[in-house]
Design an enzyme around this catalytic site. Structure first.
Site, PDB file in Angstrom:
ATOM      1  N   SER A 106     -12.656   3.213 -93.175  1.00 16.51           N
ATOM      2  CA  SER A 106     -11.504   2.513 -93.728  1.00 16.51           C
ATOM      3  C   SER A 106     -11.359   1.107 -93.128  1.00 16.51           C
ATOM      4  CB  SER A 106     -10.241   3.358 -93.500  1.00 16.51           C
ATOM      5  OG  SER A 106      -9.113   2.816 -94.111  1.00 16.51           O
ATOM      6  N   ASP A 165     -20.742  -9.656 -94.267  1.00 20.18           N
ATOM      7  CA  ASP A 165     -20.896 -10.448 -95.490  1.00 20.18           C
ATOM      8  C   ASP A 165     -20.910 -11.950 -95.216  1.00 20.18           C
ATOM      9  OD1 ASP A 165     -21.037  -8.145 -96.923  1.00 20.18           O
ATOM     10  OD2 ASP A 165     -19.228  -8.462 -98.113  1.00 20.18           O
ATOM     11  N   LYS A 187     -15.172   4.981 -96.715  1.00 19.00           N
ATOM     12  CA  LYS A 187     -13.841   5.144 -97.319  1.00 19.00           C
ATOM     13  C   LYS A 187     -13.371   3.781 -97.823  1.00 19.00           C
ATOM     14  CE  LYS A 187      -9.043   6.556 -96.540  1.00 19.00           C
ATOM     15  NZ  LYS A 187      -8.430   5.284 -96.957  1.00 19.00           N
TER      16      LYS A 187
END
Length: 541
Positions: free
Chosen positions: A299, A310, A324
């Site tokens: 999460s 990224d 998740k």
């Protein structure tokens, strides 16, 4: 009948609301809104009919509260594994870890030999203010005996916790002296950062246990302290961190990501896209960064890891994370209960949704980590196969994947070194967890272990290992009688590891939580790989 009438009213209002909504197109819409409304009306009517039949025709008076709870749980479970119902009586306890505090007396306790012992008195808490000490044995709470069969976790929680401002009377045994303390309960913080330190003159380490309301503030304080000590590179440990609030994950990521860059966005059927971007308040946007993750990092941990990866801001080291990518929103019920309903998916800056599949039901979903183990994914990166359709590109052009967690940049396999039978028996019988308190009770030379630094310097003189062997024998685990099957080299390694673990556990008991890891880090392959990586970068390799 009043309950049925109320339900009828709710149904009528629900139907009216659904019918009043206009059709709307969106990313996840597959049916016109009118069809959805018609289906919802039929479904709610059917449910009401069954409840009415049970209420009037069942052989005995039905327990409608129990029936409604069962129906709610089943309904939410059929949606996804993370939409849940929390009864009113469980709300406070369930929310504690995320809220970051609870009302209590401010101690950590353990139960040893049917006796409740104070393992740690939290600094600044109510118990410290009245003079409670580590090692005190709690024998009565509000005049109720707290020994023998009464010495249970449930009993202690039930009687020590209570509303802020109320008083609890605690009787303790300190040596041979009985003492009585009147403790006024207060807010007790649940810390997100329990350990941080400098490894050398430039590399710092912070472990974050959860993403609660106080997490970002705690992290910033730890970060500021490390920077004062000269930190230029950071190891952020998110292993085992199962997540928390999305906005706190944004706040944590904001410390590392450049102003204006996208950190995460969320989108759902009834919720338009919402972007979370970095502002100008980040405090560690230039130093080298490593994030440690494992299969239990979930999460919010994946939001931070995804943003760092990224934007090529740092290096992710460990194993593929949990997966998740669903966002829950909490809704309060009239009786004080709560439902947490998945309202959106979240996406990393490159557009990845890292939610793993849940279409086969909750049991199958929860067994996914076991399947990873059986398939060898925890031991070899070559065993992990992700389809090309889940490929994405980082800011720097590297390939990353969605659809089931964050893949690390550097993979650390699960340790498969076999343990000795002696070690296994000590763990199984609770000898390892009981020993630190036993040692604290029998510590004969306080001057050698007055501080953590003295404890490390004088460890061999303290005789911890030999005392443990005696203690284990008293508990029925006699070392010389255990027939080992591992070779001499593994036997030697296991003895070393057990000794190191004892050292860490005793340090935690004597000097507070967090000291265990400061000792065990030398045997932690995640941590050692992070050090190697950062030192190579420092040398320009």
């Amino acid at each position: 009948m009043k309950r049925i009438a109320l339900l009828l009213l709710i149904v009528v209002l629900t139907i009216t609301s659904l019918q009043a909504q206009k059709p709307r197109k969106g990313l996840f819409h597959k049916k016109p809104k009118t069809e959805v409304a018609d289906s919802s009306v039929a479904g709610v009517t059917r449910l009401l009919e069954v409840m009415d039949l049970v209420n009037h025709m069942y052989v005995t008076d039905p327990n409608t509260d129990k029936l409604s709870e069962t129906a709610i749980r089943a309904m939410l479970t059929s949606l996804d594994p993370h939409s849940i119902y929390v009864p009113a009586k469980e709300v406070e306890r369930t929310n504690e870890a995320l809220v970051g505090n609870f009302d209590g007396v401010g101690i950590v306790f353990s139960i040893y030999n049917d006796t409740v012992r104070v393992s740690e008195v939290l600094a600044g808490g109510p118990s410290e203010k009245v003079g409670l000490l580590n090692g005190d044995k709690i024998i009565r709470i509000d005049s109720i005996p707290c020994t023998g069969d009464s010495a249970t976790n449930a009993f202690v929680y039930r009687h020590l916790r209570g509303p802020k401002g109320t008083t609890v009377v605690v009787e303790v045994l300190r040596g041979k002296e009985k003492l009585v303390f009147h403790i006024i309960r207060n807010k007790i913080p649940i810390h997100s950062v329990e350990v941080y330190f400098m490894e050398d003159d430039s590399i710092g380490y912070i472990s974050l246990l959860r993403f609660a309301r106080n997490s970002v503030d705690e992290f910033r304080r730890a970060l500021a302290d490390l920077k004062k000590q000269g930190m230029q590179s950071l190891i952020l440990d998110l292993r085992g961190n199962t997540g928390g609030f999305l906005d706190i994950a944004w706040g944590m990521s904001n410390e590392f990501i450049s102003t204006g860059r996208l950190i995460v966005y969320q989108e759902g059927r009834a919720q338009s896209r919402q972007d979370f971007r970095a502002n100008h308040r980040g405090t560690f946007r230039k130093g080298d960064l490593v994030v440690l993750v494992d299969e239990n990092s979930a999460s919010a941990s994946e939001i931070v890891s995804g943003a760092v990866q990224d934007w090529d801001r740092g290096t992710i080291i460990g194993r593929r994370t949990y997966g998740k990518g669903l966002v829950q929103r909490m809704f309060q019920l009239s009786d004080g209960g709560q439902v947490r309903i998945t309202t959106a998916r979240y996406f990393t800056p490159s557009g990845r949704c890292i939610q793993k599949p849940y279409d086969k039901g909750t049991d199958d979903y929860n067994a996914e980590l076991s399947r990873r183990y059986r398939k060898g994914e925890l031991f070899s990166v070559d065993s992990i196969h992700l389809p090309d359709s889940l490929k994405f590109k980082t800011y720097g052009g590297r390939t990353v994947y969605g659809g089931g967690g964050i893949m690390p940049d550097i993979f650390i396999p699960l340790d498969t070194t076999p343990s000795t039978k002696y070690y296994q028996l000590c763990r199984r019988k609770g000898v390892l967890t009981q020993f630190p308190q036993y040692y604290a009770d029998h510590l004969t030379n306080d001057s050698l272990a007055a501080t953590f630094e003295l404890f490390l310097a004088n460890y061999q003189k303290l005789g911890v290992d030999s005392l443990f062997v005696q203690f284990a024998a008293e508990k029925g685990v006699v070392k010389d009688s255990v027939q080992e099957t591992v070779g001499d080299s593994l036997l030697q390694f296991n003895d070393h590891f057990l000794s190191l673990q004892l050292k860490g556990l005793v340090a935690d008991r004597l000097f507070g939580r967090g000291h265990y890891y400061r000792i065990m880090k030398d045997e932690d392959r995640f941590y050692q790989e992070a050090l190697t990586h950062l030192r190579k970068k420092r040398r320009g390799e």
